[in-house]
Design an enzyme around this catalytic site. Structure first.
Site, PDB file in Angstrom:
ATOM      1  N   CYS A 108       0.610  -1.081   0.366  1.00 52.90           N
ATOM      2  CA  CYS A 108       0.122   0.246   0.007  1.00 52.90           C
ATOM      3  C   CYS A 108       0.351   0.971  -0.063  1.00 52.90           C
ATOM      4  CB  CYS A 108      -1.040   0.062   1.765  1.00 52.90           C
ATOM      5  SG  CYS A 108      -2.119   1.503   1.282  1.00 52.90           S
ATOM      6  N   ASP A 210      -2.458  -4.545 -14.357  1.00 50.15           N
ATOM      7  CA  ASP A 210      -2.675  -4.090 -16.040  1.00 50.15           C
ATOM      8  C   ASP A 210      -3.439  -5.594 -16.848  1.00 50.15           C
ATOM      9  OD1 ASP A 210      -1.900  -1.304 -15.543  1.00 50.15           O
ATOM     10  OD2 ASP A 210      -0.019  -1.494 -16.246  1.00 50.15           O
TER      11      ASP A 210
HETATM   12  C1  LIG Z   1      -9.289   0.837  -5.292  1.00 42.81           C
HETATM   13  C2  LIG Z   1      -8.029   0.493  -4.915  1.00 42.81           C
HETATM   14  C3  LIG Z   1      -7.575  -0.260  -3.901  1.00 42.81           C
HETATM   15  C4  LIG Z   1      -7.110  -1.035  -3.877  1.00 42.81           C
HETATM   16  N1  LIG Z   1      -6.714  -1.659  -2.326  1.00 42.81           N
HETATM   17  C5  LIG Z   1      -5.902  -2.903  -2.373  1.00 42.81           C
HETATM   18  C6  LIG Z   1      -6.022  -3.205  -1.227  1.00 42.81           C
HETATM   19  O1  LIG Z   1      -6.469  -3.055   0.056  1.00 42.81           O
HETATM   20  N2  LIG Z   1      -4.476  -4.138  -1.467  1.00 42.81           N
HETATM   21  C7  LIG Z   1      -3.619  -4.190  -1.269  1.00 42.81           C
HETATM   22  O2  LIG Z   1      -2.714  -5.817  -1.816  1.00 42.81           O
HETATM   23  N3  LIG Z   1      -3.874  -3.735  -3.421  1.00 42.81           N
HETATM   24  C8  LIG Z   1      -4.675  -2.728  -3.054  1.00 42.81           C
HETATM   25  N4  LIG Z   1      -5.255  -2.369  -4.489  1.00 42.81           N
HETATM   26  C9  LIG Z   1      -3.672  -2.740  -5.483  1.00 42.81           C
HETATM   27  C10 LIG Z   1      -4.720  -3.592  -6.704  1.00 42.81           C
HETATM   28  O3  LIG Z   1      -4.481  -4.813  -5.856  1.00 42.81           O
HETATM   29  C11 LIG Z   1      -3.813  -3.697  -7.271  1.00 42.81           C
HETATM   30  O4  LIG Z   1      -2.093  -4.429  -7.316  1.00 42.81           O
HETATM   31  C12 LIG Z   1      -3.515  -2.653  -8.302  1.00 42.81           C
HETATM   32  O5  LIG Z   1      -4.729  -2.088  -8.599  1.00 42.81           O
HETATM   33  C13 LIG Z   1      -3.287  -3.853  -9.840  1.00 42.81           C
HETATM   34  O6  LIG Z   1      -4.009  -3.917 -10.652  1.00 42.81           O
HETATM   35  P1  LIG Z   1      -5.304  -3.873 -11.794  1.00 42.81           P
HETATM   36  O7  LIG Z   1      -3.855  -3.063 -12.796  1.00 42.81           O
HETATM   37  O8  LIG Z   1      -5.136  -4.891 -11.886  1.00 42.81           O
HETATM   38  O9  LIG Z   1      -5.936  -2.760 -10.925  1.00 42.81           O
HETATM   39  C14 LIG Z   1      -5.908  -1.083  -4.805  1.00 42.81           C
HETATM   40  C15 LIG Z   1      -6.364  -0.623  -6.050  1.00 42.81           C
HETATM   41  C16 LIG Z   1      -7.524  -0.202  -5.944  1.00 42.81           C
HETATM   42  C17 LIG Z   1      -7.707   0.764  -7.432  1.00 42.81           C
END
Ligand SMILES: Cc1cc2nc3c(=O)[nH]c(=O)nc-3n(C[C@H](O)[C@H](O)[C@H](O)COP(=O)(O)O)c2cc1C
Length: 351
Positions: A108, A210
């Site tokens: 985070c 992504d």
């Molecule tokens: C709104 C939001 C909240 C997130 N909260 C967490 C979380 O609580 N714990 C965590 O490990 N990653 C969190 N992430 C990261 C996502 O798990 C992920 O690793 C990141 O969005 C990249 O993947 P994506 O491109 O598929 O969105 C969060 C991402 C977003 C957009």
């Protein structure tokens, strides 16, 4: 080489039926989101990050994150914090709540979390990070996993040093989101780093960042050697992307299907959070479900202006009357034993 996304893999003794994992997302990964993810093909779902300090103080809202339904398994509950002992205590509560995996957040990038010494900052303090993993692994019998970023600074390769140490400390699987904490969500996830990471750590790796289509999932699996891919933002209000990725089914959902899924999501969220919290929580989901050119823009903003959830439901059914029957079928298919954890009744009422 094409990877079969429908093939099972394992984290310790926990079998994950597909190569697709639904990402933990704070403010998004409620129970309704996770159950829906499982229905649409995610082999593993994850709670949003849960504060170990909140669990330690028995904060009611935090305890509410530990409710697990019978159709969510396998499920990881993710905890964050900076004190090994408090994290171990939180892990015991997570295990008692019925989670199949305890996931630790070392990714985070948000100030509110990093300034307490938790989240991605721990990548710069590997000693402490390892003490946390080892305390948590000693505290529970379910597998312990870690989700992390590449490092704090842009271009950092810290994950390559820290990853193997976390495994030595007891992590049985690692998720890598190969962006720096500084990047937040800008730029691109660098999955060439994921490939190097996989080489080094010797446990199953989940690649996050992504993944928005079946084609992208296949490329990342084939070029990194990761055991699975994780989907986050692309699945917000869009469970159909999960079906597309796992089952090669690119069919756009019909209007009725979209509205029925949204209404089921609304009803479950009201049950989980209570009407008041759900009303504001759900507003962002209207745009997510009805966007992507599926419904006209003014319709989405109209919904966010409506004062009650009942008003939103009524308006949705006018737009797609056929959704009522589909919704009934979806509700009939839900298991009756929705809530497994015994918690004070006030939690079920929301608050
Ligand atoms: C709104 C939001 C909240 C997130 N909260 C967490 C979380 O609580 N714990 C965590 O490990 N990653 C969190 N992430 C990261 C996502 O798990 C992920 O690793 C990141 O969005 C990249 O993947 P994506 O491109 O598929 O969105 C969060 C991402 C977003 C957009």
């Amino acid at each position: 080489m094409q990877v079969n996304l429908r093939s099972p893999w394992s984290i310790g003794p926990v079998e994950v039926p597909t190569r697709l994992v639904l990402a933990p997302m704070a403010g998004v990964s409620v129970q309704a989101f996770r159950r829906q993810g499982r229905r649409y093909g995610a082999g593993l779902v994850c709670s949003e990050m849960v504060s170990c300090a909140g669990l330690h103080h028995r904060n009611e809202r935090t305890l509410g994150y530990l409710r697990i339904a019978s159709d969510e398994h396998p499920l990881a509950v993710q905890i964050f914090g900076s004190e090994p002992e408090t994290m171990a205590e939180a892990a015991r509560m997570v295990e008692a709540a019925g989670a199949d995996l305890v996931d630790i957040n070392f990714g985070c990038p948000v100030k509110k979390v990093t300034k307490t010494g938790a989240g991605a900052t721990l990548l710069d303090d590997p000693e402490r990070a390892c003490r946390i993993v080892s305390a948590v692994a000693d505290a529970v019998s379910v597998p312990v996993t870690v989700k992390m970023r590449r490092g704090l600074e842009n271009g950092s390769r810290t994950c390559l040093e820290v990853g193997p140490r976390l495994v030595e400390a007891g992590a049985e699987s690692l998720t890598l989101h190969p962006r720096s904490a500084k990047q937040m969500y800008t730029g691109e996830a660098d999955h060439s780093l994921t490939a190097e990471f996989v080489e080094r750590v010797g446990v199953p790796v989940i690649a996050s960042g992504d993944i928005t289509s079946r084609a992208r999932a296949q490329v990342v699996l084939a070029t990194t050697g990761a055991a699975a891919v994780m989907v986050g933002r692309a699945a917000q209000g869009n469970p159909w992307v999960l079906r597309e990725i796992v089952d090669e089914d690119p069919a756009e959902p019909a209007r009725e299907e979209i509205v029925a899924e949204l209404m089921l999501f609304m009803r479950e969220t009201v049950r989980e959070l209570g009407e008041q919290r759900a009303t504001s929580f759900l507003k962002k989901f209207y745009g997510w479900y009805l966007g992507r050119g599926r419904f006209p823009r003014p319709f989405k903003s109209e919904l966010t202006q409506l004062p009650t959830i009942a008003d939103v439901e009524q308006r949705l059914l006018i737009a797609a009357p056929g959704a009522a029957e589909l919704l009934e079928r979806l509700e009939d298919d839900l298991p009756a034993d929705e809530i497994e954890l015994e918690l004070p009744i006030s939690i079920y009422g929301g608050g």
